[in-house]
Design an enzyme around this catalytic site. Structure first.
Site: not given
Ligand code: NAD
Length: 373
Positions: A80, A182
């Site tokens: 990372k 998200g």
């Molecule tokens: P994102 O930033 O697009 O979405 C996160 C969402 O969570 C946002 O809409 C935000 O408003 C909401 N949020 C933040 N705080 C909150 C709370 N207290 N209560 C409710 N909602 C809240 O992120 P993402 O890409 O959708 O990723 C989501 C999670 O999955 C993260 O933890 C990320 O590390 C993990 N992840 C994502 C991927 C990927 O392919 N994008 C892969 C592996 C892991």
């Protein structure tokens, strides 16, 4: 921090610090383990309050990537990178290109991708300096947005766990709470609605909530209601550390399965869930779809192959839950053991001068793959 002590305690191979005065770049790349292959992991850009905070983050995250790649059956190690800075202010082409040149010096031991604070356009800039980058745009041989694949992997893993917890993999009629709408959460809602699940959703962004409520007839609740509700499945798809001292005793779901990284604030919260009879599917096992997707860029990207590999998350979850049940240990411990053993075996092969290889874990069951994107 005593860096060498930490590296020895947690098995890190290499930590490299880079700076470029002209562009203001300050980056740290941590390579945790390369027994299974080159270390792949995203670059996080964040205004860390101190260098120590950045270092702790990159060390912790790089170790997680080793386990994630090992459990996903990939021929990759874990690494990372962090760049210290505020993306909106400090992220310039000069900085990204300087960073790309830093990655190039590692000659493929570390391969980067996007993470918090970086995205596909940034990877395209880094690509001008080094080939050791994934998550570039499709025109450059990249794989595009990984989120639909992460969501699909979560669905496969959820089905596998539902079979163990409820005695049926059917998600129709299951009450599922999706926290965070998200990139991943939205796609997961679409897939779950297609399965006939009864959706309750929450997000701090009201627009994201409105859209999902309208499209999938979901019921919305306020973010702080999550821990007061009762349901079958809790899918954390927002932030990490949502299972913590304040929430762990309040959760009233039988299964926790979502995309968020580092769901457990500390390992002991996984022990408490286990004692309470709540099944927690380890985050890095179920959310590996995005990693599987970017990793395919290294083989010449083919979406069909990605779909097949993502479907195997079903088997990986089953395997973890099988070991957990047999040994009566929390699933997070079972996953750590399985991933750790695979990395260790590869290390032993390398020491004997044999290729570590990366056999895919037996993927006997490949469930029907649904359309994503
Ligand atoms: P994102 O930033 O697009 O979405 C996160 C969402 O969570 C946002 O809409 C935000 O408003 C909401 N949020 C933040 N705080 C909150 C709370 N207290 N209560 C409710 N909602 C809240 O992120 P993402 O890409 O959708 O990723 C989501 C999670 O999955 C993260 O933890 C990320 O590390 C993990 N992840 C994502 C991927 C990927 O392919 N994008 C892969 C592996 C892991």
């Amino acid at each position: 921090m005593q860096l060498f002590d930490y590296m020895m305690a947690h098995g890190h191979e290499q930590v490299v610090f880079f700076q470029d005065k002209d562009s203001g770049l300050k980056a740290i790349i941590a390579i945790h383990n390369t027994n299974l292959g080159p270390a792949l992991g995203g670059t996080r850009m964040w205004p860390y309050a101190s260098e120590e905070e950045a270092l702790v983050d990159v060390l912790r995250l790089s170790r997680g990537m080793t386990y994630k790649a090992a459990m996903a059956g990939l021929a990759l190690g874990g690494g990372k990178a962090v760049i210290i800075g505020t993306p909106a202010k400090d992220k310039t082409e000069a900085l990204l290109r300087a960073y790309g040149r830093c990655i190039a010096t590692l000659k493929g031991r570390y391969i980067t991708a996007e993470d918090v604070g970086t995205g596909q356009p940034d990877m395209d800039i880094i690509r001008q300096e080094t080939v050791y980058v994934t998550g570039v745009s499709p025109e450059k041989g990249g794989s595009g947005d990984p989120s639909p694949f992460t969501a699909l992997g979560v669905l496969h893993g959820m089905r596998a766990a539902a079979g163990v917890v409820f005695g049926s993999e059917e998600l129709a009629g299951r009450r599922v709470l999706v926290q965070g709408l998200g990139q991943v959460g939205r796609h997961l809602c679409r897939l779950l609605a297609g399965e006939g699940a009864v959706l309750t959703v929450t997000d701090i962004n009201p627009r994201a909530v409105d859209q999902v409520v309208k499209e999938y007839s979901a019921k919305a609740v306020a973010p702080d209601q999550v821990y007061a509700l009762e349901g079958d499945i809790y899918a954390p798809c927002a932030l990490g550390a949502v299972v913590n001292d304040a929430t762990v005793d309040r959760l009233k779901y039988r299964l926790i399965a979502g995309s968020a990284n580092n769901v457990l604030a500390e390992d002991r919260h996984g022990d408490i869930l286990h004692q309470r009879g709540i099944m927690y599917v380890p985050d890095y096992v179920i959310n590996a779809g995005g990693l599987i997707n970017v990793a395919e860029e290294l083989n010449g990207y083919q979406q069909q192959r990605v779909m097949e590999k993502v479907a195997r998350i079903y088997d990986h979850v089953r395997q973890v839950l099988f070991v957990a049940e047999k040994e009566n240990i929390p699933p997070y411990r079972a996953a750590d053991r399985l991933a750790g053993e695979r990395v260790h075996r590869a290390g032993a092969s390398l020491r004997m001068g044999m290729p570590a290889g990366a056999p895919e874990p037996s993927g006997k069951h490949v469930p029907e793959v649904r359309q994503v994107g």
